[in-house]
Design a protein around this motif. Structure first.
Motif, PDB file in Angstrom:
ATOM      1  N   LEU A  65       7.884  45.612  69.889  1.00 14.18           N
ATOM      2  CA  LEU A  65       8.792  45.802  68.749  1.00 14.18           C
ATOM      3  C   LEU A  65       9.770  44.636  68.633  1.00 14.18           C
ATOM      4  N   ALA A  66      10.211  44.128  69.774  1.00 15.47           N
ATOM      5  CA  ALA A  66      11.123  42.976  69.766  1.00 15.47           C
ATOM      6  C   ALA A  66      10.424  41.744  69.178  1.00 15.47           C
ATOM      7  N   TYR A  67       9.127  41.644  69.416  1.00 18.59           N
ATOM      8  CA  TYR A  67       8.355  40.501  68.903  1.00 18.59           C
ATOM      9  C   TYR A  67       8.437  40.432  67.376  1.00 18.59           C
ATOM     10  N   ALA A  68       8.467  41.598  66.728  1.00 23.84           N
ATOM     11  CA  ALA A  68       8.488  41.638  65.261  1.00 23.84           C
ATOM     12  C   ALA A  68       9.871  41.363  64.672  1.00 23.84           C
ATOM     13  N   GLN A  69      10.886  41.467  65.495  1.00 17.73           N
ATOM     14  CA  GLN A  69      12.270  41.501  65.010  1.00 17.73           C
ATOM     15  C   GLN A  69      12.671  40.279  64.189  1.00 17.73           C
ATOM     16  N   ASP A  70      12.199  39.096  64.572  1.00 21.73           N
ATOM     17  CA  ASP A  70      12.677  37.882  63.896  1.00 21.73           C
ATOM     18  C   ASP A  70      11.636  37.257  62.962  1.00 21.73           C
ATOM     19  N   LYS A  71      10.554  37.993  62.692  1.00 21.16           N
ATOM     20  CA  LYS A  71       9.499  37.401  61.860  1.00 21.16           C
ATOM     21  C   LYS A  71       9.923  37.420  60.385  1.00 21.16           C
ATOM     22  N   PRO A  72       9.824  36.263  59.707  1.00 24.26           N
ATOM     23  CA  PRO A  72      10.316  36.151  58.326  1.00 24.26           C
ATOM     24  C   PRO A  72       9.425  36.888  57.327  1.00 24.26           C
ATOM     25  N   ILE A  73      10.036  37.353  56.244  1.00 27.34           N
ATOM     26  CA  ILE A  73       9.255  37.969  55.169  1.00 27.34           C
ATOM     27  C   ILE A  73       9.027  36.945  54.060  1.00 27.34           C
ATOM     28  N   ARG A  74       8.037  37.231  53.238  1.00 21.70           N
ATOM     29  CA  ARG A  74       7.719  36.331  52.129  1.00 21.70           C
ATOM     30  C   ARG A  74       8.782  36.481  51.033  1.00 21.70           C
ATOM     31  N   SER A  75       9.134  35.395  50.411  1.00 20.69           N
ATOM     32  CA  SER A  75      10.253  35.403  49.470  1.00 20.69           C
ATOM     33  C   SER A  75       9.952  36.239  48.227  1.00 20.69           C
ATOM     34  N   GLY A  76      11.016  36.795  47.673  1.00 21.46           N
ATOM     35  CA  GLY A  76      10.923  37.547  46.427  1.00 21.46           C
ATOM     36  C   GLY A  76      10.660  39.025  46.588  1.00 21.46           C
ATOM     37  N   LEU A  77      10.529  39.511  47.833  1.00 14.61           N
ATOM     38  CA  LEU A  77      10.166  40.916  48.029  1.00 14.61           C
ATOM     39  C   LEU A  77      11.252  41.869  47.533  1.00 14.61           C
ATOM     40  N   ALA A  78      12.503  41.613  47.891  1.00 11.33           N
ATOM     41  CA  ALA A  78      13.591  42.519  47.485  1.00 11.33           C
ATOM     42  C   ALA A  78      13.669  42.623  45.965  1.00 11.33           C
ATOM     43  N   GLU A  79      13.572  41.495  45.286  1.00 10.62           N
ATOM     44  CA  GLU A  79      13.642  41.481  43.825  1.00 10.62           C
ATOM     45  C   GLU A  79      12.428  42.192  43.212  1.00 10.62           C
ATOM     46  N   PHE A  80      11.276  41.999  43.837  1.00 13.19           N
ATOM     47  CA  PHE A  80      10.060  42.662  43.359  1.00 13.19           C
ATOM     48  C   PHE A  80      10.171  44.178  43.490  1.00 13.19           C
TER      49      PHE A  80
END
Length: 213
Positions: A65-80
Motif C-alpha cells: 500500500l505504501a508503494y502506491a502512495q506517491d504514484k502520480p495520476i494522469r492530468s485532468g482527472l479531477a476536472e473530468f
C-alpha cells in the motif's frame, strides 16, 4: 441509467503502471517470467496475476500500500470527474489490480467520494502468503470487466483504458478511449477507438460528442 463511464486504474488513472510495478517490485522473478506471457496472451490474466500475488508474503501488505502512495495520476482527472458530475454520468473504476491501492491513490487526491463504484481485487492477509478474492472472476480474468459492466443497464457505455486488462471491456463498450498497449490490441482486432493522452482530451471529446447528440 443513460450513460456510465467505466475506467481502468493502473496506467490509466495513474500516469505510470502502479499495480504492475508493484508486482515487479515484490515478486521480481515470477513477474519477469509471467508478465510477458500474459501480454502475449499465452496465459490468462487470472492465472498469471493470481500466481504472482499469491507468491508474496502477507507481511508485505503494508509495504504494498505504501508503494502506491506517491504514484502520480494522469492530468485532468479531477476536472473530468467534475464534468461527469454535472452531466450526471457515473464514474465507475474497474481494475484488475488491488482495491486498496486504488482507494489509496484516489483518497490522496481527494477524489474517492466522487467515484460511483470501485470493482477490483481484494486480498485476504490471514495466511502466510496473500490470497486473492474477487466477486467478478471468470476463466480469463480475476476481475472480468464485462461482468462488471453487465451490472449496469445503460444506453451508452464508455470505456477508458490502456492495456491488456481492458480489451474485453473495450469490446463490450459503445465508445472506447484507448492509449498505449490497448491501441495495439484495438488495431489488431480492427475495432474503433479514440486515442487520448490525458483526461482533458476525453472531456473535450465527450463535451462535443454529447452536445451534438
Amino acid at each position: 441509467m443513460p450513460k456510465v463511464v467505466f475506467c481502468d486504474f493502473d496506467g490509466t488513472i495513474t500516469a505510470i503502471e502502479t499495480f504492475a510495478g508493484m508486482l515487479k517490485e515484490f515478486a521480481p522473478e515470477l513477474s519477469a517470467e509471467l508478465m510477458p506471457k500474459m501480454y502475449r496472451r499465452q496465459i490468462t490474466l487470472r492465472a498469471g496475476v493470481r500466481q504472482i500475488l499469491e507468491s508474496i508474503p502477507s507481511t508485505c501488505y503494508s509495504d504494498i500500500l505504501a508503494y502506491a502512495q506517491d504514484k502520480p495520476i494522469r492530468s485532468g482527472l479531477a476536472e473530468f470527474m467534475d464534468f461527469l458530475e454535472v452531466q450526471k454520468v457515473p464514474f465507475v473504476v474497474v481494475s484488475g489490480g488491488l482495491r486498496e491501492m486504488v482507494e489509496t491513490v484516489l483518497k490522496r487526491e481527494g477524489l474517492l467520494k466522487k467515484v460511483f463504484a470501485i470493482f477490483a481485487v481484494d486480498l485476504n492477509i490471514n495466511y502466510p502468503n496473500l490470497k486473492v478474492c474477487s466477486d467478478f472472476e471468470d476463466q480469463a480474468e480475476l476481475v472480468a470487466k464485462v461482468k462488471v459492466m453487465a451490472q449496469y443497464s445503460v444506453d451508452e457505455s464508455i470505456a477508458i483504458g490502456d492495456s491488456l486488462t481492458d480489451i474485453n471491456m473495450a469490446s463490450a463498450a459503445n465508445l472506447v478511449f484507448a492509449r498505449d498497449r490497448l491501441i495495439d490490441y484495438m488495431e489488431a482486432e480492427h475495432k474503433p477507438y479514440i486515442p487520448w493522452n490525458d483526461f482533458t482530451d476525453i472531456q473535450n471529446y465527450l463535451s462535443k460528442y454529447w452536445h451534438n447528440e
